[in-house]
Enzyme design. Structure first.
Site, PDB file in Angstrom:
ATOM      1  N   LYS A 191      -8.180   9.935  25.600  1.00  0.00           N
ATOM      2  CA  LYS A 191      -8.270  10.730  26.834  1.00  0.00           C
ATOM      3  C   LYS A 191      -9.446  10.293  27.689  1.00  0.00           C
ATOM      4  CE  LYS A 191     -11.934  13.474  25.826  1.00  0.00           C
ATOM      5  NZ  LYS A 191     -13.036  13.988  26.673  1.00  0.00           N
ATOM      6  N   THR A 248     -10.294  16.683  31.105  1.00  0.00           N
ATOM      7  CA  THR A 248     -11.118  15.521  31.418  1.00  0.00           C
ATOM      8  C   THR A 248     -10.609  14.762  32.628  1.00  0.00           C
ATOM      9  OG1 THR A 248     -11.441  15.349  29.030  1.00  0.00           O
ATOM     10  CG2 THR A 248     -12.276  13.569  30.346  1.00  0.00           C
TER      11      THR A 248
END
Length: 333
Positions: A191, A248
């Protein structure tokens, strides 16, 4: 009464400090180890990590030390050093850490060179200590302030996992138990790379549609790698996968997303990194994940594009054009 009365936190950055604060709220006695003498001094004297988490008051009961022997006396250790330093830190801990002390990985990354996950690094360096993984959508400042947060705590040993959940969980810090440490780790590592890509999309002004598409297709890449490493696809649909990815990739609080945005606006990687003391894990992980995917024969075009931009001199517009020129295909993982 939990058997984990004393928690050691290895790593004095923002995330390590936040985890020390939440462990103290959970009723644990906490010792935090930091490599930087100024961090140790600030926490000991001012009860604040002025370098990495300024403005957050820490309970005076949290002890700070620069001595690994002292932190190794804890009942369990949270390992919160940057991913590329975990091996060296584990090697330094090996002579002083008692056999059987549980280790909780809270670093997110893939090791450059070896392509090892953090769990694989610990299996080599500290093989006599059981391991769990803590990951999920977490901005350190919000955890430190006690704002509601949910995370995944993954352990192959369900008894250990349940005990760690009981030791660390609070009303506002909510660990969900998983039996898939591999999938949990892959989600946390990949991620960060995808967040750099999303930042580039934002910095280049390519729009919200493009960002949503990138998150979705990036999730497919995460699933491919997790499954290839022995993880479960459903893990990537949870907090340590999709949850962490969305957070994120959609907030400029993210070090990785904001770094990507700066690159998208035309700044150089060296200039952006030179302004920062905190580590953007996705920079190193981009190269490590891309190399691992190539070794495993996996198609991870977004990760490959980020690696090309960061480490191989590719122009951003050329990398984007290459992604958009890929053949049309059926949707799937």
């Amino acid at each position: 009464m939990s058997r984990f009365r004393k928690i050691g936190v290895v790593g004095g950055g923002a995330w390590g400090t936040a985890l020390a604060a939440t462990a103290e709220r959970a009723g644990r006695r906490v010792t935090l180890w930091a490599r930087e003498p100024d961090v140790v001094a600030a926490i000991a004297e001012r009860h604040e990590n002025t370098s990495f988490l300024p403005g957050v008051s820490l309970n005076p009961s949290i002890a700070a030390t620069g001595d690994l022997v002292e932190v190794a006396r804890a009942d369990a250790l949270l390992l919160v050093v940057p991913a590329q330093y975990l091996r060296a830190t584990a090697q330094a801990l090996a002579p002083v850490l008692p056999e059987g002390t549980p280790l909780v990985i809270a670093a997110k990354g893939i090791e450059m060179g070896s392509g090892a996950t953090m769990g694989e690094v610990l299996a080599e360096t500290l093989p006599r200590n059981p391991v769990a993984v803590l990951s999920g959508p977490t901005f350190a400042i919000e955890v430190a302030r006690g704002l509601p947060t949910a995370v995944t705590l993954a352990a192959a040993d369900p008894v250990l996992g349940a005990e760690l959940v009981a030791a660390l969980g609070t009303q506002t810090f909510r660990p969900y138990l998983s039996d898939d440490p591999v999938g949990c780790e892959i989600g946390g590592a990949v991620k960060n790379v995808l967040a750099i890509a999303c930042g580039i999309v934002s910095g280049r002004g390519l729009g919200d549609n493009a960002r949503a598409a990138l998150i979705t297709r990036g999730l497919a890449e995460m699933v491919r790698l997790a499954v290839a490493k022995g993880g479960k696809p459903e893990t990537l649909m949870g907090l340590s996968g999709l949850g962490d990815l969305v957070l994120t990739c959609t907030a400029m609080q993210s070090r990785n997303c904001s770094l990507g945005a700066a690159l998208g606006q035309g700044r150089s990687l060296a200039d952006v990194l030179g302004e920062r003391r905190s580590v953007a894990e996705g920079v190193a992980s981009a190269a490590a994940v891309a190399a691992l995917a190539a070794r495993l024969g996996l198609d991870m075009p977004i990760v490959a594009a980020v690696d090309a931009i960061l480490h191989r001199g590719a122009a951003i517009d050329t990398a984007i054009s290459s992604l958009l020129a890929r053949p049309f295909k059926a949707e799937g993982f």
